[in-house]
Each structure stands twice: as C-alpha cells, then as structure tokens.
Design an enzyme around this catalytic site. Structure first.
Site: not given
Length: 225
Positions: A17-19, A48, A124
C-alpha cells in the site's frame, strides 16, 4: 528474509500500500504546522479520516471519483471544521501531499527485496499522477516493478476488483503475493482476497478484524527483511 519465507512460501511478489505504508500521510500538514497553528494535528487527522470515508462510501453506493479529487474534498471539509486555520493554506497543503515524505526505511527495504529476487509493487487507491509524483519525490522508482492504481477498475480497496489488479499484472495466484499495509482495514481486505497480508503496526494499535488476521505483524518495514 525469514519473515517473508515464513509468511508466504513460494511468494514472488511483495505488494505495498502507498499512503500510510510507504508515505507518511501526515507529512503535508507537518511541513506547514507553524502556519496552521495549534489545530494542525487534529486537522491532519480529520483530513485523512474523511479521505478514506469518502472512498468507502462511494464504493458502497457504486460511484467513483479519483483519489486526488477526494483528497481535495476531504481537505475542504477539514478546513471547514477548523475555522481558525487560514484557508489560503490549502494550495500549499495539496502541493505537499503530492510529494509526501517516505518513511526512513523505505528505500533500503525495497532495494533489499529486489536484491533478493522478489518483484515489488505498489497497489494504491491513489490516482496515477499523484502516485507518480510521490514515487519520483521519494526516489524509489528503480526499486519497483509496477505502480498499480485502482483508477483502472474505478473502485477502491477493499473491493476484490482492486486487489485483483496484482494477480492480473503478475499472472499469479493470490497466495503467491505478500501484501503489506499499515492500514488494518486494508490488511483485512487483502487477507480476505487471499494474499499473505502483513500489517505494519507503526502506532502499536490493538488488533481488529479478528476474522481476517495478518500472517505477520511488524513495527516498521524493516521487519520484512
């Protein structure tokens, strides 16, 4: 790579996953905390939370807007929640979000995995161009075999269609991939899909989603190698 050997015998692909996993989602606000004032941390949390909430709600009622648009809409909401913050900061925050700081260990861990003969990928919710900016800013493109965005299927994680981007791209079965995320909900979705899911529990949070457990829990990405 004992953890990976134990977690996924025969695995050839490690998917991140990225974030929140590779990139610190709170870095954008942190860069401008002085200008924002005492509500900086709370604003970042709301930004967020709303970003994720919008992705889940759209997926549930069958709609899609790309993650960059949701990021902008979530920031609008967060700024409305904190009227003490000058809304003129919005453009600076959005600019910073496109080049978020990578966690310190990310480049070395990716390089080690590649040196060990594993394929590496990002999967992502992020929109393609925002992912490209983040990867370039962090200087990790040379350590990645693929950067996959849910834009291709127009539905967000935890939809199985999102995770299937990996199996289709690499021509593998789900159990041949290790999926790594700091987001416990994402780990649950990946485990449900059949990936060997690893939870990066940076905050030491209590576990949840007991019906979809990770094969391993690590404190940061160094725990992979």
């Amino acid at each position: 790579m004992a953890l990976l050997d134990e977690a996924a015998p025969g695995a050839g692909v490690v998917v991140f996953d990225a974030y929140g996993t590779l990139f610190d989602v709170h870095a954008a606000v942190a860069r401008h905390a002085g200008a924002i004032g005492p509500d900086a941390s709370a604003l970042s949390d709301v930004w967020r939370a709303k970003q994720l909430e919008y992705s889940w709600v759209l997926s549930l009622y069958g709609d899609f807007r790309d993650f960059w648009q949701l990021t902008r809409e979530a920031l609008d909401h967060a700024l409305a929640r904190f009227p003490s913050v000058d809304r003129a900061i919005a453009d600076k925050l959005l600019g910073a979000y496109r080049v978020l700081d990578a966690y310190e260990e990310v480049p070395a861990v990716l390089a080690t995995l590649k040196a060990g003969g594993l394929a590496t990928s990002i999967l992502s919710n992020g929109e393609r161009s925002m992912l490209a900016d983040a990867v370039a800013s962090a200087g990790i493109g040379e350590h990645l075999d693929a950067v996959l965005s849910v834009d291709e299927v127009r539905v967000f994680k935890t939809s199985p269609a999102a995770y299937a981007l990996v199996t289709r791209r690499f021509g593998i079965e789900p159990a041949q991939a290790v999926f790594v995320s700091s987001n416990r909900w994402d780990v649950a979705g990946a485990a449900r899909f059949g990936f060997r899911a690893v939870w990066v529990n940076r905050a030491g949070a209590p576990d949840e989603y007991a019906d979809q457990r990770p094969v391993a829990i690590v404190r940061d990405l160094n725990g992979l190698v």
